[in-house]
Design a protein around this motif. Structure first.
Motif, mmCIF file in Angstrom:
data_model
loop_
_atom_site.group_PDB
_atom_site.id
_atom_site.type_symbol
_atom_site.label_atom_id
_atom_site.label_comp_id
_atom_site.label_asym_id
_atom_site.label_seq_id
_atom_site.Cartn_x
_atom_site.Cartn_y
_atom_site.Cartn_z
ATOM 1 N N MET A 1 -41.838 45.425 -2.346
ATOM 2 C CA MET A 1 -42.569 46.274 -1.829
ATOM 3 C C MET A 1 -43.743 46.605 -2.887
ATOM 4 N N ARG A 2 -44.828 47.172 -2.676
ATOM 5 C CA ARG A 2 -46.060 47.321 -3.474
ATOM 6 C C ARG A 2 -46.140 48.509 -3.906
ATOM 7 N N LEU A 3 -46.036 49.343 -5.294
ATOM 8 C CA LEU A 3 -46.324 50.498 -5.744
ATOM 9 C C LEU A 3 -47.688 50.201 -6.554
ATOM 10 N N ILE A 4 -47.878 51.893 -6.983
ATOM 11 C CA ILE A 4 -49.409 52.103 -6.959
ATOM 12 C C ILE A 4 -48.870 53.156 -8.187
ATOM 13 N N GLN A 5 -50.399 53.463 -8.749
ATOM 14 C CA GLN A 5 -50.244 54.733 -9.429
ATOM 15 C C GLN A 5 -51.647 54.688 -9.432
ATOM 16 N N VAL A 6 -51.649 56.459 -8.802
ATOM 17 C CA VAL A 6 -53.236 56.428 -8.658
ATOM 18 C C VAL A 6 -52.974 58.086 -8.952
ATOM 19 N N LEU A 7 -54.393 58.274 -9.213
ATOM 20 C CA LEU A 7 -55.116 59.900 -9.189
ATOM 21 C C LEU A 7 -55.922 60.373 -7.805
ATOM 22 N N ASP A 8 -55.144 61.690 -7.049
ATOM 23 C CA ASP A 8 -55.266 62.079 -5.673
ATOM 24 C C ASP A 8 -56.485 62.830 -5.779
ATOM 25 N N ALA A 9 -56.519 62.924 -4.516
ATOM 26 C CA ALA A 9 -58.223 64.170 -4.460
ATOM 27 C C ALA A 9 -57.738 65.631 -5.436
ATOM 28 N N ALA A 10 -56.332 65.936 -6.022
ATOM 29 C CA ALA A 10 -57.203 66.749 -6.943
ATOM 30 C C ALA A 10 -56.676 66.846 -8.579
ATOM 31 N N GLY A 11 -56.574 64.993 -8.607
ATOM 32 C CA GLY A 11 -57.406 64.063 -10.088
ATOM 33 C C GLY A 11 -55.603 64.407 -10.779
ATOM 34 N N ALA A 12 -54.481 64.681 -9.760
ATOM 35 C CA ALA A 12 -53.822 64.051 -10.723
ATOM 36 C C ALA A 12 -52.551 62.966 -9.862
ATOM 37 N N ALA A 13 -51.518 62.230 -11.206
ATOM 38 C CA ALA A 13 -51.690 61.122 -11.163
ATOM 39 C C ALA A 13 -50.581 61.126 -10.079
ATOM 40 N N ARG A 14 -49.998 60.550 -8.579
ATOM 41 C CA ARG A 14 -49.042 60.169 -8.434
ATOM 42 C C ARG A 14 -47.969 58.557 -8.132
ATOM 43 N N VAL A 15 -47.561 58.905 -7.668
ATOM 44 C CA VAL A 15 -47.206 56.980 -8.198
ATOM 45 C C VAL A 15 -46.718 57.352 -5.932
ATOM 46 N N GLY A 16 -46.976 55.834 -5.451
ATOM 47 C CA GLY A 16 -47.971 55.435 -3.511
ATOM 48 C C GLY A 16 -47.108 54.008 -3.122
ATOM 49 N N VAL A 17 -46.647 53.979 -2.660
ATOM 50 C CA VAL A 17 -46.305 52.839 -1.685
ATOM 51 C C VAL A 17 -47.243 52.108 -0.314
ATOM 52 N N ILE A 18 -47.423 51.050 -0.836
ATOM 53 C CA ILE A 18 -48.568 50.373 -0.001
ATOM 54 C C ILE A 18 -48.132 49.652 1.211
ATOM 55 N N ALA A 19 -48.994 50.816 2.048
ATOM 56 C CA ALA A 19 -48.877 50.252 4.142
ATOM 57 C C ALA A 19 -48.759 49.151 4.297
ATOM 58 N N ALA A 20 -47.845 48.759 5.402
ATOM 59 C CA ALA A 20 -48.389 47.436 6.180
ATOM 60 C C ALA A 20 -49.323 47.474 6.347
ATOM 61 N N ASP A 21 -50.228 48.004 6.500
ATOM 62 C CA ASP A 21 -51.469 48.238 7.312
ATOM 63 C C ASP A 21 -52.088 47.465 6.099
ATOM 64 N N GLY A 22 -51.660 47.701 5.121
ATOM 65 C CA GLY A 22 -52.533 47.164 4.050
ATOM 66 C C GLY A 22 -53.688 48.295 3.881
ATOM 67 N N ASP A 23 -53.968 49.246 3.711
ATOM 68 C CA ASP A 23 -54.719 50.607 3.132
ATOM 69 C C ASP A 23 -54.162 52.019 3.265
ATOM 70 N N THR A 24 -53.673 51.983 3.801
ATOM 71 C CA THR A 24 -52.821 53.066 4.046
ATOM 72 C C THR A 24 -51.938 53.699 2.705
ATOM 73 N N VAL A 25 -52.150 53.903 1.616
ATOM 74 C CA VAL A 25 -50.912 54.806 0.451
ATOM 75 C C VAL A 25 -50.157 56.192 0.779
ATOM 76 N N GLN A 26 -48.635 55.561 0.924
ATOM 77 C CA GLN A 26 -48.072 56.455 1.497
ATOM 78 C C GLN A 26 -47.772 57.016 -0.341
ATOM 79 N N LEU A 27 -47.828 58.413 -0.589
ATOM 80 C CA LEU A 27 -47.380 59.534 -1.699
ATOM 81 C C LEU A 27 -46.427 59.215 -1.778
ATOM 82 N N LEU A 28 -45.599 59.482 -2.659
ATOM 83 C CA LEU A 28 -44.212 59.768 -3.144
ATOM 84 C C LEU A 28 -44.220 61.045 -3.650
ATOM 85 N N ASP A 29 -42.854 61.918 -3.026
ATOM 86 C CA ASP A 29 -42.891 63.485 -3.508
ATOM 87 C C ASP A 29 -41.994 63.451 -4.833
#
Length: 333
Positions: A1-29
């Motif tokens: 799995m490819r995990l990242i930490q990213v700021l979302d559109a509101a500037g809040a920190a989120r953990v995300g998973v890079i999807a199979a297409d290599g560009d879509t970040v699926q944010l974790l709830d």
């Protein structure tokens, strides 16, 4: 799995998973930081992958856009930077075929004529891999700093005004959290730039400690699970639009004289490195530097370290900064 930490559109920190297409970040709830996710996985006795997969929500964002906007953070941080230990090991890699031949020729010389560095490299070549459940040779080890020295992907790497060199070191980094019972847990691996002062180091090998007390970077991704033994990437230095230096580099156990298990053992055998809750970011070494090819970097140069098996490249420019301290700066109390 490819995990990242990213700021979302509101500037809040989120953990995300890079999807199979290599560009879509699926944010974790429910998860803002990979540290909290790891601590929970340890407590629940499940893998990081399993807990992350169970939390994938419906929100997504573009990885490309997040990188361009510098909203991607280092993939693992501790809430208190003083509880993040940044360290590394050197003389661990065999290097390219040409460098390997040169090293092996050097190893044939009389032991009395060898430098201390070559003796340590020889120990790694001969016994850097554990045998019969016995630890292998100890590697060179160094301390870089705490979590305050880690900069995010895309952010400038500050180089103090007293530095004699600002050089990249493209490396594999192990990311660890210590469990409540003192057991180190490896979350996975990331690309790293173990930024160092090579001119200071070359003056005298006893200056190695000084040369390593610098900022560094890692990421953008945390790759979970086992790694391929043979990892191949490219390291380059850009000045404006021009590439002033570029070379392939090799890492992974197939290209190392120490096994990862041996390097981990010699780091975590110290009780002080097994304090519950702490984070450890450990750089595993390299054999490819622009400095060895005579490149002198300048402010604004951009390092690009591309290791495709670990996801998107790690990119950071150099920024020369005032150290903020001068002779006589200590005040008697």
């Amino acid at each position: 799995m490819r995990l990242i930490q990213v700021l979302d559109a509101a500037g809040a920190a989120r953990v995300g998973v890079i999807a199979a297409d290599g560009d879509t970040v699926q944010l974790l709830d429910g998860w803002s930081h990979s540290y909290d996710l790891a601590v929970a996985a340890i407590a629940q006795g499940v893998t990081l992958d399993a807990l992350a997969a169970s939390a994938i929500g419906s929100q997504t964002l573009s990885y490309r856009d997040a990188l361009a906007a510098q909203r991607v953070l280092a993939p693992l941080m501790h809430p208190d930077p003083a509880h993040c230990h940044v360290t590394g090991t050197g003389l661990t890699h065999l290097g390219s075929a040409a460098a390997r031949d040169a090293m092996h020729k050097s190893l044939q010389q009389d032991a009395a004529a060898m430098t201390d560095s070559m003796r340590m490299f020889k120990m790694g070549v001969e016994s850097g891999i554990p045998q019969d459940d016995r630890p292998g040779a100890q590697p060179e080890w160094f301390y870089k700093g705490d979590g305050g020295i880690v900069v995010a992907p895309g952010a400038p790497l500050p180089s103090p005004d007293f530095a004699l060199d600002s050089g990249e070191e493209p490396e594999l980094v192990g990311l660890y959290v210590i469990g409540a019972d003192g057991t180190p847990h490896r979350l996975g691996f990331a690309i790293g730039n173990e930024f160092s002062d090579h001119i200071t180091e070359r003056q005298n090998y006893l200056y190695l400690a000084h040369s390593k007390l610098r900022y560094c970077s890692l990421g953008p991704e945390l790759r979970t699970g086992e790694l391929p033994a043979d990892l191949r990437g490219t390291s380059r230095v850009r000045r404006g639009d021009a590439v002033v230096w570029e070379r392939p580099f090799l890492t992974g156990e197939a290209n190392m004289c120490h096994s990862l298990a041996n390097l981990e053992y010699h780091h975590f055998k110290y009780a002080a490195h097994r304090r519950p809750g702490d984070v450890h970011l450990h750089y595993f070494g390299t054999a490819t530097l622009s400095f060895t090819d005579g490149v002198s970097t300048v402010e604004g140069d951009r390092f690009e370290i591309d290791l495709p098996d670990l996801g998107a490249p790690l990119v950071n420019p150099i920024a020369i900064v005032d150290s903020g301290f001068a002779l006589g700066g200590v005040r008697p109390l």
